[in-house]
Structures are given as C-alpha cells and as structure tokens.
Design a protein around this motif. Sequence first.
Motif: not given
Length: 163
Positions: A22-25, A52-63, A99-102, A107-110
């Motif tokens: 819910t928080l990520i969405n 910045v935001v896609p990279l932060v989300l990417g780091l959260l995805y990696i974790v 889901w985070m991958h998506y 967002l990057f594509v948008g």
Amino acid sequence: STQSRSSAASDVYKRQHETLFTLINAFVLPFWLLLLIAPFSKPTRWLVHSGVVPLVLGLLYIVTLSLSMAGDMPEGASMQSLQGLQIAFSDPRALLAGWMHYLVFDLFVGAWIVRDAKRQGMPHWAVVIPVILTFATGPFGLLLYVGLRAAWKRRFSFDELAA
C-alpha cells in the motif's frame, strides 16, 4: 499454543507486506500526477526526469528482491519455467519485489514519454492518455505513444538521435 503463535506470526507477516504494498503504491502516485499536470515543473524535473525517484524505487526493489532471495523460497520456485515463477510469486516477498519492478519501469517509461514528446514538439495534452495507460497497463501506453509519435512525425523511428 504453538499453532496459535504461528498463526499470529503469519498474520503479522502478511500485514507487513500488505502495508508495504500500500505504501509503495501511494508513494508513486504523486510522481505520476506531476508527469500529468506539471510535466516540466522544477519538482518534476528534479524528482522524476532526473531519475531520483526511479533510482530510489530501484534501490528499494534491490533490497526487497535480495531479502526475498535470502529467505526460504517455496519448493520449486525458479525463473526457469512459468510454473516455477508462479511458485516463486506465491511468496509475498517475491511478489512485492516483482510489483516494485513494474512500478519502477512504468514510471521510467512514463517520464520518457513526456520528455520524448516535448523533444518531438508534441503538445503535452496529446500524451496524457498514453501516460495514464502506461501507469495502468505499461506496454499498452507505450505502444499507443509510439503510434501517436509516428503519426505526429509522419514516419516511424526509434532513433532518438535522428532529426
């Protein structure tokens, strides 16, 4: 009893993943809104277009992905077959990472669509629907944009360096 403690721990585990989902969405929604209503404002340029935001989300995805892989995956989980992938995604950690991958890629594509449309001289209103569809359906929004772009330029090309 041991069974009731195990059930309570399982409920907490499920709630934690549901809360994170819910928080990520909720986290990505403001950035999509920025792309739609203020596509080149200072906050949008700094947070979304800069990466910045896609990279932060990417780091959260990696974790999240690392934690899911470090844990005990269900028997038969793999990325080598559809059945193995289905088993892997039966684990909430793996499903959340997927889901985070998506979310990251969409967002990057948008953001790319918005920037590319500006480079092509297209009015922003022309890409609002493709951006919304990219948020909701990913590739469908991208395909619609590529079609609109081709119609706008009266030719089809993925060469971003072409005039």
